[in-house]
Design an enzyme around this catalytic site. Sequence first.
Site, PDB file in Angstrom:
ATOM      1  N   GLU A   1       3.545 -46.393  -7.238  1.00 34.81           N
ATOM      2  CA  GLU A   1       3.923 -47.790  -7.027  1.00 34.81           C
ATOM      3  C   GLU A   1       4.119 -48.078  -5.544  1.00 34.81           C
ATOM      4  O   GLU A   1       3.740 -49.137  -5.046  1.00 34.81           O
ATOM      5  CB  GLU A   1       5.205 -48.112  -7.797  1.00 34.81           C
ATOM      6  CG  GLU A   1       5.043 -48.168  -9.299  1.00 34.81           C
ATOM      7  CD  GLU A   1       6.201 -48.873  -9.978  1.00 34.81           C
ATOM      8  OE1 GLU A   1       7.253 -49.078  -9.347  1.00 34.81           O
ATOM      9  OE2 GLU A   1       6.041 -49.239 -11.152  1.00 34.81           O
ATOM     10  N   PHE A   2       4.728 -47.120  -4.856  1.00 40.74           N
ATOM     11  CA  PHE A   2       5.005 -47.279  -3.431  1.00 40.74           C
ATOM     12  C   PHE A   2       3.738 -47.618  -2.657  1.00 40.74           C
ATOM     13  O   PHE A   2       3.723 -48.471  -1.764  1.00 40.74           O
ATOM     14  CB  PHE A   2       5.581 -45.962  -2.884  1.00 40.74           C
ATOM     15  CG  PHE A   2       6.832 -46.125  -2.072  1.00 40.74           C
ATOM     16  CD1 PHE A   2       6.808 -46.747  -0.846  1.00 40.74           C
ATOM     17  CD2 PHE A   2       8.035 -45.621  -2.537  1.00 40.74           C
ATOM     18  CE1 PHE A   2       7.963 -46.877  -0.096  1.00 40.74           C
ATOM     19  CE2 PHE A   2       9.200 -45.742  -1.798  1.00 40.74           C
ATOM     20  CZ  PHE A   2       9.154 -46.375  -0.570  1.00 40.74           C
TER      21      PHE A   2
ATOM     22  N   ARG B   1       0.890 -51.522   1.587  1.00 38.66           N
ATOM     23  CA  ARG B   1       0.003 -50.929   2.582  1.00 38.66           C
ATOM     24  C   ARG B   1       0.169 -51.539   3.970  1.00 38.66           C
ATOM     25  O   ARG B   1       0.071 -50.837   4.958  1.00 38.66           O
ATOM     26  CB  ARG B   1      -1.450 -51.077   2.115  1.00 38.66           C
ATOM     27  CG  ARG B   1      -1.728 -50.350   0.808  1.00 38.66           C
ATOM     28  CD  ARG B   1      -3.150 -50.516   0.346  1.00 38.66           C
ATOM     29  NE  ARG B   1      -3.509 -51.895   0.041  1.00 38.66           N
ATOM     30  CZ  ARG B   1      -3.234 -52.510  -1.098  1.00 38.66           C
ATOM     31  NH1 ARG B   1      -2.571 -51.866  -2.053  1.00 38.66           N
ATOM     32  NH2 ARG B   1      -3.607 -53.749  -1.315  1.00 38.66           N
TER      33      ARG B   1
ATOM     34  N   GLU C   1       2.206 -37.412   2.223  1.00 38.11           N
ATOM     35  CA  GLU C   1       2.849 -36.845   1.039  1.00 38.11           C
ATOM     36  C   GLU C   1       2.564 -35.356   0.904  1.00 38.11           C
ATOM     37  O   GLU C   1       1.498 -34.869   1.307  1.00 38.11           O
ATOM     38  CB  GLU C   1       2.361 -37.584  -0.211  1.00 38.11           C
ATOM     39  CG  GLU C   1       3.082 -37.165  -1.486  1.00 38.11           C
ATOM     40  CD  GLU C   1       2.553 -37.881  -2.731  1.00 38.11           C
ATOM     41  OE1 GLU C   1       2.964 -37.476  -3.843  1.00 38.11           O
ATOM     42  OE2 GLU C   1       1.738 -38.813  -2.589  1.00 38.11           O
TER      43      GLU C   1
ATOM     44  N   GLY D   1      -0.512 -31.050  -3.395  1.00 39.32           N
ATOM     45  CA  GLY D   1      -0.709 -30.038  -4.418  1.00 39.32           C
ATOM     46  C   GLY D   1      -1.986 -29.240  -4.221  1.00 39.32           C
ATOM     47  O   GLY D   1      -2.246 -28.285  -4.960  1.00 39.32           O
ATOM     48  N   ARG D   2      -2.784 -29.614  -3.228  1.00 40.34           N
ATOM     49  CA  ARG D   2      -3.963 -28.819  -2.888  1.00 40.34           C
ATOM     50  C   ARG D   2      -3.595 -27.609  -2.039  1.00 40.34           C
ATOM     51  O   ARG D   2      -4.248 -26.570  -2.097  1.00 40.34           O
ATOM     52  CB  ARG D   2      -4.971 -29.666  -2.112  1.00 40.34           C
ATOM     53  CG  ARG D   2      -5.536 -30.852  -2.863  1.00 40.34           C
ATOM     54  CD  ARG D   2      -6.576 -31.566  -2.021  1.00 40.34           C
ATOM     55  NE  ARG D   2      -7.760 -30.727  -1.821  1.00 40.34           N
ATOM     56  CZ  ARG D   2      -8.724 -31.008  -0.943  1.00 40.34           C
ATOM     57  NH1 ARG D   2      -8.621 -32.081  -0.163  1.00 40.34           N
ATOM     58  NH2 ARG D   2      -9.763 -30.223  -0.828  1.00 40.34           N
TER      59      ARG D   2
ATOM     60  N   ALA E   1      10.786 -53.461  10.042  1.00 36.53           N
ATOM     61  CA  ALA E   1      11.723 -54.283   9.272  1.00 36.53           C
ATOM     62  C   ALA E   1      11.000 -55.336   8.428  1.00 36.53           C
ATOM     63  O   ALA E   1      11.410 -55.620   7.302  1.00 36.53           O
ATOM     64  CB  ALA E   1      12.719 -54.965  10.212  1.00 36.53           C
TER      65      ALA E   1
ATOM     66  N   HIS F   1       9.584 -57.063   2.867  1.00 36.30           N
ATOM     67  CA  HIS F   1       8.630 -57.402   1.807  1.00 36.30           C
ATOM     68  C   HIS F   1       8.785 -56.445   0.627  1.00 36.30           C
ATOM     69  O   HIS F   1       8.788 -56.861  -0.547  1.00 36.30           O
ATOM     70  CB  HIS F   1       7.199 -57.347   2.346  1.00 36.30           C
ATOM     71  CG  HIS F   1       6.163 -57.732   1.342  1.00 36.30           C
ATOM     72  ND1 HIS F   1       5.419 -56.802   0.655  1.00 36.30           N
ATOM     73  CD2 HIS F   1       5.763 -58.948   0.889  1.00 36.30           C
ATOM     74  CE1 HIS F   1       4.598 -57.431  -0.172  1.00 36.30           C
ATOM     75  NE2 HIS F   1       4.789 -58.724  -0.052  1.00 36.30           N
TER      76      HIS F   1
ATOM     77  N   ARG G   1      10.888 -54.959  -4.852  1.00 39.31           N
ATOM     78  CA  ARG G   1      11.288 -53.728  -5.535  1.00 39.31           C
ATOM     79  C   ARG G   1      12.792 -53.598  -5.762  1.00 39.31           C
ATOM     80  O   ARG G   1      13.255 -52.535  -6.182  1.00 39.31           O
ATOM     81  CB  ARG G   1      10.776 -52.518  -4.746  1.00 39.31           C
ATOM     82  CG  ARG G   1       9.269 -52.491  -4.566  1.00 39.31           C
ATOM     83  CD  ARG G   1       8.526 -52.414  -5.881  1.00 39.31           C
ATOM     84  NE  ARG G   1       7.081 -52.327  -5.674  1.00 39.31           N
ATOM     85  CZ  ARG G   1       6.182 -52.207  -6.635  1.00 39.31           C
ATOM     86  NH1 ARG G   1       6.583 -52.177  -7.899  1.00 39.31           N
ATOM     87  NH2 ARG G   1       4.900 -52.142  -6.358  1.00 39.31           N
TER      88      ARG G   1
END
Length: 234
Positions: free
Chosen positions: A77-78, A82, A89, A92-93, A178, A183, A188
């Site tokens: 969702e995050f 953009r 992040e 997992g590779r 900011a 936004h 959220r």
Amino acid sequence: MRSDVTVELVKSSASDSDVLFAARVSTLGEQSLGELQKDPERSKGLINYLMRDRHGSPFEHNSMTFLISAPIFVFREFMRHRVGWSYNEESGRYRELEPVFYVPDASRKLVQEGRPGKYVFVEGTPAQHATVQSVLGETYHQAYEAYQKLLAEGVAREVARAALPVGLYSSMYATCNARSLMHFLGLRTQHEQAKVPSFPQREIEMVGEKMEAEWARLMPLTYAAFNANGRVAP
């Protein structure tokens, strides 16, 4: 298993003075740098004016970097946010992922009532909470065993991770200014001062609340103006 999220402000360059010097370059040119040495409290009316009339660019001349640990479904969702955001992040590779999974605690409302676009969440029963705990726990256990089996057979991490569910915790750095954070918060989080209602998933709202607390400390005048003007990003 966890039911919380972690948000840590790891670095920042963000203050109310950043808004003022950026705004006043319009009329003062290079002399606007003098705003960096002045008490921004004397100019909170300007910050409120910029927020009220949605002159947004002066709110972009700052930066905050957060280290966030949350379930993968929160990050999906995050990353719909953009503009004004940067992300890196955990992969997992390149590393074996740890067996840390999300299970909601008793405060999480479980039942959705109403049709799409017009629904509410209500409390779950003790039996429903118990079922969530047991079913998710069993599912996570089986999924991680399958992941470990694939790795033991020599399967690449980037392939083996396909066995893991979105309730797995991941970590990332997220950098914003900011304006982009406002936004995000407008969409959220729920807040009594918001002009426009929002219906966020609770888990991403938990992250937003922690980010908001850090930002409010860094830029108190900007934060107050955001709330006073309906929590609408300029």
